[in-house]
Each structure stands twice: as C-alpha cells, then as structure tokens.
Design a protein around this motif. Structure first.
Motif, PDB file in Angstrom:
ATOM      1  N   TYR A 235      -4.181  41.698   5.283  1.00 31.43           N
ATOM      2  CA  TYR A 235      -2.770  41.816   6.299  1.00 31.43           C
ATOM      3  C   TYR A 235      -2.641  43.475   6.865  1.00 31.43           C
ATOM      4  CZ  TYR A 235      -1.842  45.285   2.203  1.00 31.43           C
ATOM      5  OH  TYR A 235      -1.791  46.704   1.348  1.00 31.43           O
TER       6      TYR A 235
ATOM      7  N   GLU B  33       2.723  47.517   8.616  1.00 24.74           N
ATOM      8  CA  GLU B  33       3.505  47.235   8.295  1.00 24.74           C
ATOM      9  C   GLU B  33       4.037  46.422   7.875  1.00 24.74           C
ATOM     10  OE1 GLU B  33       3.190  43.338  10.509  1.00 24.74           O
ATOM     11  OE2 GLU B  33       1.531  44.026  12.086  1.00 24.74           O
TER      12      GLU B  33
ATOM     13  N   SER C 203       4.225  42.995   6.529  1.00 29.60           N
ATOM     14  CA  SER C 203       3.329  43.035   5.353  1.00 29.60           C
ATOM     15  C   SER C 203       3.590  43.521   3.814  1.00 29.60           C
ATOM     16  CB  SER C 203       2.171  43.382   6.164  1.00 29.60           C
ATOM     17  OG  SER C 203       2.302  42.320   7.711  1.00 29.60           O
TER      18      SER C 203
ATOM     19  N   GLN D  98       5.225  41.173   1.301  1.00 27.38           N
ATOM     20  CA  GLN D  98       4.967  40.087   1.909  1.00 27.38           C
ATOM     21  C   GLN D  98       3.298  40.343   0.627  1.00 27.38           C
ATOM     22  OE1 GLN D  98       5.496  37.336   4.682  1.00 27.38           O
ATOM     23  NE2 GLN D  98       5.452  39.145   5.379  1.00 27.38           N
TER      24      GLN D  98
ATOM     25  N   SER E 144      -6.674  45.044   3.870  1.00 26.14           N
ATOM     26  CA  SER E 144      -5.980  45.640   5.008  1.00 26.14           C
ATOM     27  C   SER E 144      -6.787  46.004   5.959  1.00 26.14           C
ATOM     28  CB  SER E 144      -5.395  46.610   3.984  1.00 26.14           C
ATOM     29  OG  SER E 144      -4.724  47.426   4.878  1.00 26.14           O
TER      30      SER E 144
ATOM     31  N   PRO F 152      -0.057  36.667   5.360  1.00 24.93           N
ATOM     32  CA  PRO F 152       1.471  37.068   5.970  1.00 24.93           C
ATOM     33  C   PRO F 152       1.816  36.538   7.588  1.00 24.93           C
ATOM     34  CG  PRO F 152       0.573  39.020   5.229  1.00 24.93           C
ATOM     35  CD  PRO F 152      -0.760  38.050   4.973  1.00 24.93           C
TER      36      PRO F 152
ATOM     37  N   ASP G  89       2.202  38.622  10.122  1.00 21.03           N
ATOM     38  CA  ASP G  89       2.160  40.147   9.929  1.00 21.03           C
ATOM     39  C   ASP G  89       1.656  40.174  11.655  1.00 21.03           C
ATOM     40  OD1 ASP G  89       0.006  41.394  10.699  1.00 21.03           O
ATOM     41  OD2 ASP G  89      -0.006  42.537   8.348  1.00 21.03           O
TER      42      ASP G  89
END
Length: 326
Positions: free
Chosen positions: A176, A180, A183, A186, A205, A229, A231
């Motif tokens: 992810y 964000e 994100s 989630q 990440s 997710p 994103d």
C-alpha cells in the motif's frame, strides 16, 4: 384609397403583433430551459476513479432528463494528474465558477474542494472515511456542505478470500501507499483481522509508482499471496503488480473490481461505476429535490460482488471455478 390604407395598416399591425408574440414565445421557451453546471475534480486517472466518474455522469444525466427533458447538464471535468498544486488551483477554479454542485473523486480531491467552499454542495465518491478525512462531522449527520458514497469495502472478507488461494504457510503480503489516508485506515483493519485469525503479515509501503515493481519482487519469496487495498497509487500500478505476481505465481486480492481487472486474481468488493451512480442519485436529490448535504447521511456501497480474473487465476495455477464468495 382610405380603405386600402386602413387595410394596409391593419395588416402591418397584425404582423407586428405576431412578431411580438413570437418573440415572447421564444423568450418564454428559453426561460423554461435550465442549465445545471456540475464541477468534477479527480486526483489522478486510473480505472477505478474513471469508472466512478463515468457512472456518476451517466446516472445523473439520465435522472435529470427523466425529471425534465428541457434541463441541460453541463460538466466541467478537471484532473490534477496527481499533482497537489494542480489539485488546489483546480478546486479554486471550480468553486469560483459557481457550480450548482461539485463531485470530488477520491479523498485529496474532496479535501481540496472542502477547503475552498463551505456553501457549494459537494458530493464525494471513492473516499474511504469522510469523518477521518475531516469532511463531515459524522456519517449519520454530516453537518457540512459535503456528503457522498464512500468506498470502504469488506476488508476482512477480502483477506479471507486471499487465504483460500494461498498454498503455503508464508505470511500474507500487504502492499500500500502510506501517504494515502484511506489506505492506512484499511491497513489497520487488515492488522486487526490478522490478529484475530492468527495470520502473519508482511507489510510493505511505497510512495511512488517507481518503487512498486521492486517492492513486489522483494516480497515474492517471502509471502503466500498479496493483498492490496483501495489505493490510488496501487490502482495506477496494477498492470505492473499483475505481471510481477504472475511471474512469482502469487495470488493477488484487491480492494476493488477494477483493480482486479487490471492485474489482480480476484476480489469481493466494490464496482466503482455502481458507486458513482449511487453518488449521482444523491446529487439528484440535492439538485432537484432541494435536499441539503448537511442532512444527508453518508452512504456505503449498495452492491458488493465476487469478481475473478480467470486468465490471471489460471496463469498462477488456481482454478477460477473454485474461487468462491468468502
């Protein structure tokens, strides 16, 4: 001669009256037509957000025309191409043009618009959590000029779906963009689900599309599958993710159907075209029924469905017919 003059004067008078009445008729006809000016601000072009925009436009135009065919709906679409400076200036332009309503697609777009106006109605879509983004006071009663249809999907069911496709005891990979907000929310949900079900996670990440390929390659031998997710950065990189995952024979479950179409294996989730249509129905209530965003509860997706990318599933040795709704 007098008779002829009188007749001529009568004809001229009748003709002038007809012209005046005709002019009044045209003015009345023009006055009866109304134009709705709708601004649209989108953070970046990719499958999910594009689908939300198209769904919104098609549904709102259809609803308005069914109500009154004389109403024209004009759309002013702006896309910042992921540039924050562009996003802010575009938000300024849309609010200054006195739009009847503005659609904000994705959290950064919605936040940029909300900072520029407290009066113009704003409907948002592809935003995961409006309250945490500072857009509303609560989902039940927004209390601001913002409402909309959020895209928070069933994260727990999506992770569960991934576990039905994994073939070893390695951790579940999670990829992810940490910058964000939608994100990170989630990812908290993924961690909670993993803790409750004794699942190990390998969370990676990235904050640039340039790092996505190397991130997937680095995870390949360490995970049994990858969860992604909803994103924006990941959605823009799904083709790259799909290529790397297929090469490593890894199943990929995504937050949205459009992301799975672009490179995932499967998902049980949101269709963004449907979500855009749902937001359009909310916009219609504001524009035509004179509802206020302040009093309109934030909605979640009315439709969730299982989607399987059969070609991708077969390419990693998974029978697509055996992938079932979680």
């Amino acid at each position: 001669m007098n008779f002829m003059k009188k007749s001529l004067i009568t004809l001229v008078t009748v003709a002038m009256a007809a012209m005046v009445l005709g002019g009044c008729s045209n003015k009345a006809s023009a006055a009866s037509k109304k134009t709705l000016n709708i601004g649209i601000l989108q953070i970046v072009p990719h499958g999910s957000l594009d689908a939300a925009r198209k769904g919104f436009k098609s549904e709102l135009t259809k609803e308005v025309k069914q109500h009154d065919k004389s109403i024209t709906v004009n759309y002013n679409y702006q896309n910042s191409q992921g540039d924050q400076a562009n996003l802010n200036s575009m938000a300024q332009q849309l609010t200054q043009k006195k739009s009847d309503l503005i659609l904000g697609i994705a959290t950064p777009s919605a936040q940029a618009l909300a900072k520029k106006t407290k009066t113009t109605p704003i409907v948002v879509t592809a935003v995961t959590n409006l309250k945490s983004a500072g857009l509303v006071k609560s989902d039940e009663k927004p209390g601001t000029n913002v409402t909309g249809a959020k895209d928070l999907g069933p994260v727990d069911k999506q992770v569960k779906l991934l576990t039905t496709m994994t073939k070893n005891n390695k951790p579940i990979g999670v990829l992810y963009n940490s910058s964000e907000e939608n994100s990170t929310l989630q990812i908290k949900m993924v961690k909670k689900y993993a803790k409750n079900h004794n699942l190990k996670l390998n969370i990676v990440s990235v904050t640039s599309t340039n790092d996505v390929a190397s991130a997937v390659s680095g995870m390949a031998d360490k995970v049994s599958g990858i969860y992604i997710p909803t994103d924006n950065l990941m959605a823009s990189s799904m083709k790259t993710i799909g290529q790397k995952a297929r090469a490593a024979k890894l199943p990929v479950v995504t937050g949205s159907i459009e992301m799975a179409e672009d490179g995932g294996t499967a998902t049980y989730g949101i269709n963004y075209n449907d979500l855009g249509k749902q937001a359009a129905k909310m916009a219609y209530k504001i524009l035509i029924n004179k509802k206020k965003p302040q009093d309109m509860p934030v909605e979640t997706s009315h439709t969730l469905r299982l989607y399987v990318n059969k070609a991708n599933a077969k390419s990693i040795g998974v029978n697509p017919d055996q992938i079932k709704k979680p």
